[in-house]
Scaffold this active site. Structure first.
Site, mmCIF file in Angstrom:
data_model
loop_
_atom_site.group_PDB
_atom_site.id
_atom_site.type_symbol
_atom_site.label_atom_id
_atom_site.label_comp_id
_atom_site.label_asym_id
_atom_site.label_seq_id
_atom_site.Cartn_x
_atom_site.Cartn_y
_atom_site.Cartn_z
ATOM 1 N N HIS A 265 65.574 43.613 57.579
ATOM 2 C CA HIS A 265 64.829 42.235 57.966
ATOM 3 C C HIS A 265 63.518 42.013 57.255
ATOM 4 C CE1 HIS A 265 62.375 44.434 60.628
ATOM 5 N NE2 HIS A 265 63.246 45.158 60.758
ATOM 6 N N THR B 115 57.890 41.974 60.272
ATOM 7 C CA THR B 115 57.348 41.412 61.516
ATOM 8 C C THR B 115 56.024 41.602 61.974
ATOM 9 O OG1 THR B 115 57.936 43.231 62.721
ATOM 10 C CG2 THR B 115 59.965 41.818 62.262
ATOM 11 N N GLU C 111 69.075 48.215 65.602
ATOM 12 C CA GLU C 111 68.243 49.526 65.579
ATOM 13 C C GLU C 111 68.377 50.341 66.511
ATOM 14 O OE1 GLU C 111 66.719 51.975 63.768
ATOM 15 O OE2 GLU C 111 65.243 50.611 62.931
#
Length: 206
Positions: free
Chosen positions: A10, A13, A85
């Site tokens: 990803h 963040t 995760e």
């Protein structure tokens, strides 16, 4: 014939930027993370005909998948809990410095993934079994010449690399951490899977 799996971590963040452990907790992408994801999507659309898009069901991976599709990846996302995760339990939300102060056995510069057990979370063996089961299902369903992109997390990418290369996960995790929106390409043939690219980042903005 050979199929292809491309593992995509990803985008960055808010918790990545702050150095906080995420696990199953949800954090949103930063603007840099969204830019990384769009760059990865453009690269995938140009270099691969993505037939399937499998996505961990956590917020940061779903946001990344949306950006991939905006950038040109046409496949509809399929949510899969196996690609989450590791659940880091009571450590989620803490920085590595805070964890090291509470748990002297944890080295601040080491890999938290390599820690065998976590209070309130998943053991390393349970996590590894979950991801390897998901990998085996994915490979078992892979069609000839099919390309599957999997939007996931750093831990599952290392767990797959461990399975493919035969290396111990804890050792591999201590040496390597996938980049945000890095691409790991694995060719799957009758002779078995082979890593073609590990954490490719040439497509990412500087």
């Amino acid at each position: 014939m050979t199929g292809t799996v491309v593992l995509v971590r990803h985008g960055e963040t808010t918790w990545n930027r702050a150095g906080r452990i995420q696990g199953w907790a949800d954090a949103t992408l930063t603007e840099d993370g969204r830019e990384q994801a769009r760059a990865a999507g453009s690269h995938l659309a140009d270099s691969h005909a993505v037939d399937r898009l499998v996505v961990s069901d956590l917020k940061r991976t779903l946001e990344t998948a949306d950006a991939l599709r905006t950038a040109g990846v046409a496949a509809e996302p399929e949510r899969a809990r196996a690609w989450r995760e590791r659940d880091f339990g009571e450590l989620q939300g803490l920085t590595r410095t805070a964890i090291a102060s509470r748990h002297p056995e944890y080295h601040r510069g080491g890999s938290l993934l390599a820690v065998r057990s976590v209070e309130g979370g998943e053991s390393l063996s349970a996590f590894e079994t979950r991801v390897r089961d998901g990998w085996d299902r994915l490979v078992g369903d892979l069609g000839a010449s099919e390309t599957v992109a999997v939007v996931t997390h750093g831990g599952p990418i290392r767990a797959v690399l461990s399975a493919v290369t035969g290396r111990e996960l804890a050792s591999l995790a201590s040496e390597f951490s996938p980049s945000n929106c890095g691409l790991t390409e694995i060719s799957v043939a009758g002779s078995g899977p082979e890593v073609v690219v590990q954490d490719g980042t040439d497509h990412l903005p500087l």
